[in-house]
Write a protein that holds these residues in place. Structure first.
Motif, mmCIF file in Angstrom:
data_model
loop_
_atom_site.group_PDB
_atom_site.id
_atom_site.type_symbol
_atom_site.label_atom_id
_atom_site.label_comp_id
_atom_site.label_asym_id
_atom_site.label_seq_id
_atom_site.Cartn_x
_atom_site.Cartn_y
_atom_site.Cartn_z
ATOM 1 N N VAL A 112 0.851 -1.187 0.000
ATOM 2 C CA VAL A 112 0.000 0.000 0.000
ATOM 3 C C VAL A 112 0.887 1.238 0.000
ATOM 4 O O VAL A 112 1.847 1.325 0.762
ATOM 5 C CB VAL A 112 -0.919 0.007 1.239
ATOM 6 C CG1 VAL A 112 -1.761 1.257 1.286
ATOM 7 C CG2 VAL A 112 -1.790 -1.234 1.258
ATOM 8 N N PHE A 113 0.572 2.179 -0.879
ATOM 9 C CA PHE A 113 1.407 3.381 -0.963
ATOM 10 C C PHE A 113 1.184 4.293 0.226
ATOM 11 O O PHE A 113 0.129 4.287 0.849
ATOM 12 C CB PHE A 113 1.180 4.119 -2.281
ATOM 13 C CG PHE A 113 -0.243 4.571 -2.510
ATOM 14 C CD1 PHE A 113 -0.701 5.760 -1.972
ATOM 15 C CD2 PHE A 113 -1.103 3.826 -3.280
ATOM 16 C CE1 PHE A 113 -1.989 6.191 -2.187
ATOM 17 C CE2 PHE A 113 -2.402 4.239 -3.504
ATOM 18 C CZ PHE A 113 -2.842 5.421 -2.953
ATOM 19 N N LYS A 143 0.482 7.768 2.093
ATOM 20 C CA LYS A 143 -0.421 8.869 1.760
ATOM 21 C C LYS A 143 0.044 10.157 2.416
ATOM 22 O O LYS A 143 0.590 10.148 3.511
ATOM 23 C CB LYS A 143 -1.832 8.557 2.245
ATOM 24 C CG LYS A 143 -2.465 7.388 1.544
ATOM 25 C CD LYS A 143 -3.844 7.136 2.085
ATOM 26 C CE LYS A 143 -4.440 5.909 1.421
ATOM 27 N NZ LYS A 143 -5.711 5.531 2.017
ATOM 28 N N ARG A 167 -6.561 6.120 -7.284
ATOM 29 C CA ARG A 167 -5.825 5.230 -6.396
ATOM 30 C C ARG A 167 -5.415 3.938 -7.117
ATOM 31 O O ARG A 167 -4.315 3.431 -6.928
ATOM 32 C CB ARG A 167 -6.680 4.909 -5.168
ATOM 33 C CG ARG A 167 -5.852 4.487 -3.985
ATOM 34 C CD ARG A 167 -6.674 4.184 -2.751
ATOM 35 N NE ARG A 167 -7.459 5.321 -2.300
ATOM 36 C CZ ARG A 167 -8.748 5.254 -1.955
ATOM 37 N NH1 ARG A 167 -9.397 4.116 -2.014
ATOM 38 N NH2 ARG A 167 -9.365 6.323 -1.532
ATOM 39 N N GLU A 168 -6.306 3.436 -7.965
ATOM 40 C CA GLU A 168 -5.992 2.222 -8.734
ATOM 41 C C GLU A 168 -4.874 2.498 -9.747
ATOM 42 O O GLU A 168 -3.988 1.663 -9.933
ATOM 43 C CB GLU A 168 -7.261 1.714 -9.434
ATOM 44 C CG GLU A 168 -7.087 0.427 -10.197
ATOM 45 C CD GLU A 168 -6.824 -0.792 -9.316
ATOM 46 O OE1 GLU A 168 -6.649 -1.879 -9.887
ATOM 47 O OE2 GLU A 168 -6.781 -0.682 -8.086
ATOM 48 N N ARG A 205 -1.736 2.451 -7.742
ATOM 49 C CA ARG A 205 -1.390 1.093 -7.321
ATOM 50 C C ARG A 205 -0.737 0.298 -8.448
ATOM 51 O O ARG A 205 0.273 -0.377 -8.260
ATOM 52 C CB ARG A 205 -2.650 0.362 -6.835
ATOM 53 C CG ARG A 205 -2.376 -1.005 -6.236
ATOM 54 C CD ARG A 205 -3.676 -1.701 -5.854
ATOM 55 N NE ARG A 205 -4.424 -2.165 -7.002
ATOM 56 C CZ ARG A 205 -4.146 -3.295 -7.685
ATOM 57 N NH1 ARG A 205 -3.151 -4.062 -7.327
ATOM 58 N NH2 ARG A 205 -4.894 -3.648 -8.716
ATOM 59 N N GLU A 252 2.773 2.231 -9.555
ATOM 60 C CA GLU A 252 3.731 2.643 -8.530
ATOM 61 C C GLU A 252 5.132 2.090 -8.782
ATOM 62 O O GLU A 252 6.130 2.769 -8.565
ATOM 63 C CB GLU A 252 3.242 2.229 -7.143
ATOM 64 C CG GLU A 252 4.076 2.815 -6.039
ATOM 65 C CD GLU A 252 3.517 2.508 -4.662
ATOM 66 O OE1 GLU A 252 3.855 3.265 -3.743
ATOM 67 O OE2 GLU A 252 2.758 1.534 -4.523
#
Length: 111
Positions: free
Chosen positions: A2-3, A5, A63-64, A67, A70
């Motif tokens: 998970v990146f 934030k 967000r996708e 993901r 990234e």
């Protein structure tokens, strides 16, 4: 993975003030070096774009994109993505191509 934030208003303001920005029809991207070993992402969708359902949908699409892309983005950056009104009814492919276009213009994609 998970990146990370960007959550605090002061961090967003720092990227807005000192970062470099590029825009296209659907998105605006601000990028600022953060001297960390990872990227941190912030997503902003204004009430001008639509109601909460619309705003959350756009947030999920962005967000996708993050993901999936990234691993292709250079590290050590704070990146803030702002959705524009035109992104309201767009499909994932439109948002993704706008995101990749801005990444190329910011020179943050790995070769």
């Amino acid at each position: 993975m998970v990146f990370q934030k960007i959550r605090k208003n002061i961090e967003f303001l720092n990227v807005y003030r000192h970062g470099k920005s590029y825009a296209n029809k659907y998105l605006v991207m601000y990028v600022l070096s953060n001297k960390l070993d990872e990227n941190r992402f912030g997503i902003t969708v204004s009430k001008k774009v639509g109601n909460s359902v619309v705003r959350h949908r756009i947030t999920r699409l962005i967000r996708e994109c993050i993901r999936l892309q990234e691993s292709n983005i250079l590290t050590e950056y704070d990146i803030v993505i702002v959705a524009r009104k035109a992104a309201k009814d767009k499909k994932y492919q439109d948002i993704e191509s706008a995101f990749l276009n801005l990444c190329k213009r910011q020179n943050i994609l790995k070769r």
